[in-house]
Structures are given as structure tokens and as C-alpha cells.
Write an enzyme that holds these catalytic residues in place. Sequence first.
Site, PDB file in Angstrom:
ATOM      1  N   ASP A 154     -49.932   1.995  15.849  1.00  0.00           N
ATOM      2  CA  ASP A 154     -50.368   3.369  15.690  1.00  0.00           C
ATOM      3  C   ASP A 154     -50.104   3.732  14.229  1.00  0.00           C
ATOM      4  O   ASP A 154     -49.327   3.061  13.546  1.00  0.00           O
ATOM      5  CB  ASP A 154     -49.571   4.267  16.645  1.00  0.00           C
ATOM      6  CG  ASP A 154     -49.981   5.720  16.558  1.00  0.00           C
ATOM      7  OD1 ASP A 154     -51.185   5.997  16.394  1.00  0.00           O
ATOM      8  OD2 ASP A 154     -49.095   6.585  16.640  1.00  0.00           O
ATOM      9  N   ASP A 194     -49.804   7.494  12.641  1.00  0.00           N
ATOM     10  CA  ASP A 194     -48.924   8.655  12.445  1.00  0.00           C
ATOM     11  C   ASP A 194     -47.650   8.512  13.258  1.00  0.00           C
ATOM     12  O   ASP A 194     -47.693   8.304  14.468  1.00  0.00           O
ATOM     13  CB  ASP A 194     -49.659   9.943  12.826  1.00  0.00           C
ATOM     14  CG  ASP A 194     -50.917  10.165  11.992  1.00  0.00           C
ATOM     15  OD1 ASP A 194     -50.886   9.860  10.786  1.00  0.00           O
ATOM     16  OD2 ASP A 194     -51.925  10.637  12.543  1.00  0.00           O
TER      17      ASP A 194
END
Length: 190
Positions: free
Chosen positions: A14, A16
Site C-alpha cells: 500500500d 499511504d
Amino acid sequence: MTNGLQKYKYLFLDRDGVINIERPGDYVKYISEFIFEKDALNALSMLASCFEKIFIITNQRGVGRGKMTMAQLHDVHAYMLSEININKGKISGIYCCTDTESISINRKPNTGMAFQILEDFPDIELSETIMIGNSKSDILFAKKLGIYSVLVGDKYPTEDEIYNIADAYYENLYKFALSLKSGDNENNKK
């Protein structure tokens, strides 16, 4: 790798909260707002020697909501990739979902982005893949695909069920990378 995770060749990350500092209630719209998580560049450099391919899989609803443009997102990703490359990291691809609706097949925890990767890189085996994220959607995405899941960060209280759903927990991406290098990654749960 010389530990219990040596069978894994591919890494899904991922963005953020894993690579860069998340902006709760907001989006990273400009390069000036993209701040790498502590030691993330070092981690990505270390991970480059542990995995054949590393992909970033990220929900970017801010584009769909009109808070930022695709051009802005591309600028942020170009900056991110430049910094990763300078620090001897490697990213094989970035896959984004800008859809606003949770029912979108491409929006995590739905699995569409994984199948986009498999279409572009048919040699990838999901059984040889690790997913690292800081959100429930990342861990549920991994579970739906049978991928080994690693939760990072402190987004959830320690009693949250997500710590029991994830296969492992690390304080951040760097701690995960260190555990691979040291071989000390057995059953790291919160």
C-alpha cells in the site's frame, strides 16, 4: 531470504501509511505533501534485494472526488519513484484505483488491482506474494486472495480484531525489512 518467508518472491505495498505519511481526512495532492515514512527509503532499498518484483497497490479516491487530478497523482508518483530509485529501491509497477464507490472491483479490499498485475505480469504467483498495508482494506484484500498479510503502523487500537486477521504485524515497513534481513520474523503479532 534465509528465514520462514523465503518462499515469497513478490511484494505488494500500500502507499499511504506504508511508504509515505498518511494525511487523515485529506489526500497527498502535491509533491510537497508527499513525505516518506521514517526509514521507508532504507526499507525499500533493503527489500529490493529480497523480492523479484515489488508493486504499489493504492486506493486514490481523491482523484475520483475531484480533490486532485490524474496529472497531480502522476507527478507525486514520479517524485516518489525518483527518490526510491536514487536510494537503490525498485518498483515494478504502480496500480491505482481512483473510483469513489466501495463496490468498484478495483478498490481494495476488492481484488481487481491484483488481477491487473497478473494480466501484466503472468509469471506472478499469489501464493508467493506478501501484501503490506496499514488499513483493514489492505489486509482483507490479501485474505481474499490467499496472500500473506502484514499490517504496519498504529492506525488501530491494540484490541482491534485486525491484529488477529493479519498474518503479522510490524511497527513500520523498515522493521519488516529488518526482520527479513535478520531472519527474526516468526509469528510477529501484536
